[in-house]
Design a protein around this motif. Structure first.
Motif: not given
Length: 297
Positions: A3-9, A11-17, A33-37
């Motif tokens: 599954v994947a989640v994007v947290d649109i905050g 201060n930043a946007i974080r995508s995590t798998f 599995l993967s993280y991008l800030r």
């Protein structure tokens, strides 16, 4: 299953798998599995001008486009994009959500402060420092809001969201909201008598590491001393000498003040930092939903 989640905050946007590591009874142990800030600070526009600028609208569209392709590459079963304080308050927030849906065919969900606190609660008790029979106060400081929850014997007793956050309070603090925050925390602390605080959010994670802690609770006194130390530096010095990221250096002290004030008002002497947050809670809920459909849970 992934599954994947994007947290649109704010201060930043974080995508995590995420994938599943193990399942123990009714508990899911996930692996990242993967993280991008992405340093897309929506709150910088919204808390000043009330709307998201065109340049950041463009960046959000690019983020959604890239995320959709990453989901295909990772072969995810399901995903959610959740937006918090800044997107909720932006005059053009719904317009941006509609634009992303029509152009990228990806849906962004606006979640309330209460929903945000509930999602974080999903992951709190996986930390071995948190006793399901104890009493705690959780503090989640985001860019635009702070969620406080009182937990007792594994149950959420009281929760409230305040319009106080690292980006929102960077230059000025709304004293009326600050007073409401102080009074509410103090009153509920007298009622539930938390033994420790539990802190979530990028700034408390960073402060925990800066203080030299890996898993143990951070004592209030050491937290205060580290904040006092960092306040001696300019923004540029925090980046060059303390090696803080550019979008962390200007908000870590405003955020820390909120954590510290909550701890002081509640009379707790230390804060547990389990390194979990909104994304982990959302991911766990996605996994749970799909496993229940397959009768595997």
């Amino acid at each position: 299953m992934k599954v994947a989640v994007v947290d649109i905050g704010s201060n930043a946007i974080r995508s995590t798998f995420y994938g599943i590591d193990q399942i123990h009874g009714d508990e899911i142990l996930m692996k990242k599995l993967s993280y991008l800030r992405l340093p897309i600070r929506l709150g910088e526009d919204v808390f000043k001008d009330g709307k998201i600028s065109l340049s950041k609208v463009s960046k959000v569209l690019s983020m959604a486009h890239a995320f959709k392709h990453l989901c295909m590459i990772h072969e995810v079963t399901d995903y959610r994009l959740v937006a918090t304080s800044a997107m909720r308050e932006a005059e053009n927030g719904q317009e941006l959500i509609d634009l992303v849906k029509s152009q990228i065919e990806v849906e962004i969900e606006l979640i309330s402060g209460d929903e945000e606190a509930e999602m974080i609660f999903e992951s709190i008790f996986l930390c071995d420092q948190v006793d399901s029979k104890g009493s705690y106060m959780t503090i989640d400081v985001g860019g635009g809001s702070t969620e406080i929850t009182f937990l007792n014997k594994g149950e959420r007793c009281e929760a409230k969201s305040f319009r106080l956050g690292s980006v929102r309070c960077k230059n000025d603090v709304n004293q009326k909201e600050w007073k409401k925050f102080q009074v509410w925390v103090n009153q509920n602390a007298l009622k539930y008598k938390p033994q420790k605080a539990i802190g979530t959010g990028g700034n408390i994670n960073k402060m925990h590491r800066l203080c030299g802690y890996r898993s143990k609770p951070l004592p209030l006194k050491e937290f205060q001393e580290k904040v006092a130390y960092l306040k001696q530096f300019t923004y540029q010095e925090l980046i060059e000498e303390e090696k803080l990221k550019t979008d962390r250096a200007d908000v870590i002290i405003p955020a820390s003040k909120i954590y510290l004030e909550a701890m002081i008002q509640a009379g707790v002497e230390s804060i547990i930092v389990p390194k979990v947050g909104l994304a982990e809670g959302v991911a766990r809920k996605l996994f749970r939903t799909h496993l229940e459909k397959q009768d595997l849970f």
